[in-house]
Design an enzyme around this catalytic site. Structure first.
Site, PDB file in Angstrom:
ATOM      1  N   ALA A   9       0.772  -1.188  -0.175  1.00  0.00           N
ATOM      2  CA  ALA A   9       0.144   0.068   0.010  1.00  0.00           C
ATOM      3  C   ALA A   9       0.852   1.153  -0.071  1.00  0.00           C
ATOM      4  CB  ALA A   9      -0.881   0.108   1.297  1.00  0.00           C
ATOM      5  N   GLY A  81       9.047   0.003  -6.800  1.00  0.00           N
ATOM      6  CA  GLY A  81       8.365  -1.067  -7.534  1.00  0.00           C
ATOM      7  C   GLY A  81       7.880  -2.128  -6.289  1.00  0.00           C
ATOM      8  N   ASN A 164      -2.122 -11.152 -14.554  1.00  0.00           N
ATOM      9  CA  ASN A 164      -1.585 -11.084 -13.463  1.00  0.00           C
ATOM     10  C   ASN A 164      -2.450 -10.518 -12.477  1.00  0.00           C
ATOM     11  OD1 ASN A 164       0.019 -11.600 -11.252  1.00  0.00           O
ATOM     12  ND2 ASN A 164       1.378  -9.954 -11.551  1.00  0.00           N
ATOM     13  N   HIS A 336     -44.957  13.941  11.242  1.00  0.00           N
ATOM     14  CA  HIS A 336     -44.618  14.780  10.318  1.00  0.00           C
ATOM     15  C   HIS A 336     -43.702  16.106  10.789  1.00  0.00           C
ATOM     16  CE1 HIS A 336     -49.228  14.573  10.234  1.00  0.00           C
ATOM     17  NE2 HIS A 336     -49.064  15.418  11.160  1.00  0.00           N
ATOM     18  N   TYR A 360     -29.924  23.487  21.685  1.00  0.00           N
ATOM     19  CA  TYR A 360     -28.527  24.110  21.655  1.00  0.00           C
ATOM     20  C   TYR A 360     -28.609  25.755  21.653  1.00  0.00           C
ATOM     21  CZ  TYR A 360     -23.832  25.209  19.376  1.00  0.00           C
ATOM     22  OH  TYR A 360     -22.732  25.665  19.045  1.00  0.00           O
ATOM     23  N   ALA A 396     -51.276  23.703  21.297  1.00  0.00           N
ATOM     24  CA  ALA A 396     -50.665  23.971  20.094  1.00  0.00           C
ATOM     25  C   ALA A 396     -50.069  25.289  20.171  1.00  0.00           C
ATOM     26  CB  ALA A 396     -51.684  23.772  18.825  1.00  0.00           C
TER      27      ALA A 396
END
Length: 429
Positions: A9, A81, A164, A336, A360, A396
């Site tokens: 690698a 290589g 290969n 929803h 937050y 509500a």
């Protein structure tokens, strides 16, 4: 016979055109190198990885997930290589399996088949649909005669379609004997591991070619090949889960992370994305929903819902345009258009449309706790930290910034005002 494993690698990965090292590019939410390492450690406890380009960054990722990995560094300047990568490698076992770090699709069973051959040198080969720039493998009398790198192949050798795969199994003593004999007398001036075949032939070593699947052993060099490989992996993941009983509607449109788990009877509709270490248990995930690192049990989610990390749903309904994050919901209905973040909501509670947990304050996040059988009216804001006890009604349009005791009605609307004929006064010319 015990096996040591070496993963190559160290390449620059320039064709990937990315600041991120090639082996850290992700398939199905996991780095290529981690896919390879998982299979390697299933076969051996002696696993080494050769690095060079951005070594520290890749090493950190590897050791975070596989701390027993041995890390080696290749001197690319003096020993470029694939054979140069093996300098300094000391296997502990009788033979060595050499893998490439850009082959995340390789299956453990295929590697086991390769290891099942007792020849002193085995190499994985495949019949290529398009030979491209692969090294060509010349086979004679059931043995490998030689491997020719594409750059060094003549016109006749380039017509060969046996290629290969870059995966080898070699006797450790043979490797130690032949590796110092490899030179860089070639067009690229690199030390090719493929030259070990020629050197082994000179010593009358039998070299066995093991045919493998081209797609499974594909090397990934650029973003296009990365997308092809991810598609292959997605097909495998979804095929596996369908065989375990999961229903996918239009499976080609869904994305399932490699670490996602399904349990029991589950159903996944089109355009769904489930990622991280999510676990879906006896649940239905409807169209165009996104689930990240969450647990969903005996629930239905969506369509068009979003579960961000660390949600845990049980016996719950999450409808369209509901977003949850770090939420623990037990037998809850949120039909929803709501945001439920950093909250715990207990059984029998109904969350009205437009409900928001305001978690937050610009510096720190706070929790909202809602008890059992609470009715939350539409357009409600909970200003955390706040606790709502059992059997409460939230009217509500309420903004709730105080704790509410059991059985209460909470309402904080301002008094209404009606001015007659105001429209005509404002707009009449």
């Amino acid at each position: 016979m015990k096996t040591s494993i070496l993963i190559l690698a160290a390449g620059l990965g320039t064709r990937m055109k990315s600041q991120k090292p090639k082996v850290l590019q992700e398939l199905c939410q996991k780095s290529m190198i981690l896919h390879i390492l998982k299979k390697a450690f299933a076969l051996s406890d002696d696993v080494s990885v050769v690095l060079s380009h951005q070594k520290e960054r890749v090493e950190k990722e590897i050791l975070e997930h596989f701390p027993k990995t041995q890390i080696l560094e290749q001197d690319l300047q003096n020993y470029p290589g694939t054979a140069g990568a093996l300098r300094g490698f000391e296997p502990k076992n009788e033979r060595v399996l050499i893998l490439c770090g850009d082959m995340p699709l390789v299956e453990q069973t295929s590697l086991e088949a390769l290891l099942g051959n007792n020849a002193k040198l085995n190499l994985a080969v495949f019949k290529a649909r398009d030979s491209k720039s692969y090294g060509r493998v010349v086979i004679k009398d059931d043995g490998v005669e030689k491997i020719v790198e594409f750059k060094d192949a003549n016109a006749r050798e380039r017509e060969i379609n046996t290629c290969n795969a870059g995966v080898y199994v070699i006797d450790s003593r043979l490797l130690k004997e032949l590796l110092p004999l490899i030179d860089n007398n070639n067009a690229a001036k690199e030390y090719y591991l493929t030259d070990i075949v020629k050197l082994a032939k000179e010593k009358d070593v039998m070299i066995k070619a093991v045919f493998v699947d081209e797609d499974e052993f594909m090397g990934i060099n650029d973003k296009f090949e990365l997308s092809i490989a991810e598609n292959f992996m997605q097909e495998k993941i979804k095929k596996y889960w369908m065989q375990q009983g999961v229903i996918f509607h239009l499976p080609q449109s869904t994305f399932i992370g490699v670490d996602v788990k399904f349990v029991g009877e589950c159903e996944v509709y089109e355009n769904v994305r489930i990622g991280g270490k999510s676990k879906i248990i006896n649940s239905i995930i409807k169209s165009s929903s996104v689930i990240e690192n969450s647990i969903v049990e005996n629930s239905d989610v969506g369509p068009l819902a979003h579960l961000r990390p660390n949600c845990e749903l049980k016996n719950t309904h999450i409808g369209n345009f509901v977003e949850c994050k770090n939420a623990n919901l037990n037998a809850v209905k949120a039909g929803h258009l709501s945001y439920l973040g950093d909250c715990e909501i207990d059984s029998g509670t109904n969350i009205g449309c437009g409900t928001i947990t305001c978690n937050y304050d610009g510096v720190k996040k706070y929790k909202t706790i809602i008890g059992k059988n609470v009715f939350v009216g539409s357009d409600t804001q909970f200003i955390a930290p706040v606790k709502i006890e059992d059997e409460v009604i939230i009217a509500a349009g309420s903004t709730v910034s105080v704790n509410v005791e059991k059985g209460a009605l909470f309402i904080n609307r301002t008094g209404h005002k009606i001015i007659k004929n105001y429209y005509y006064k404002k707009f009449q010319k």
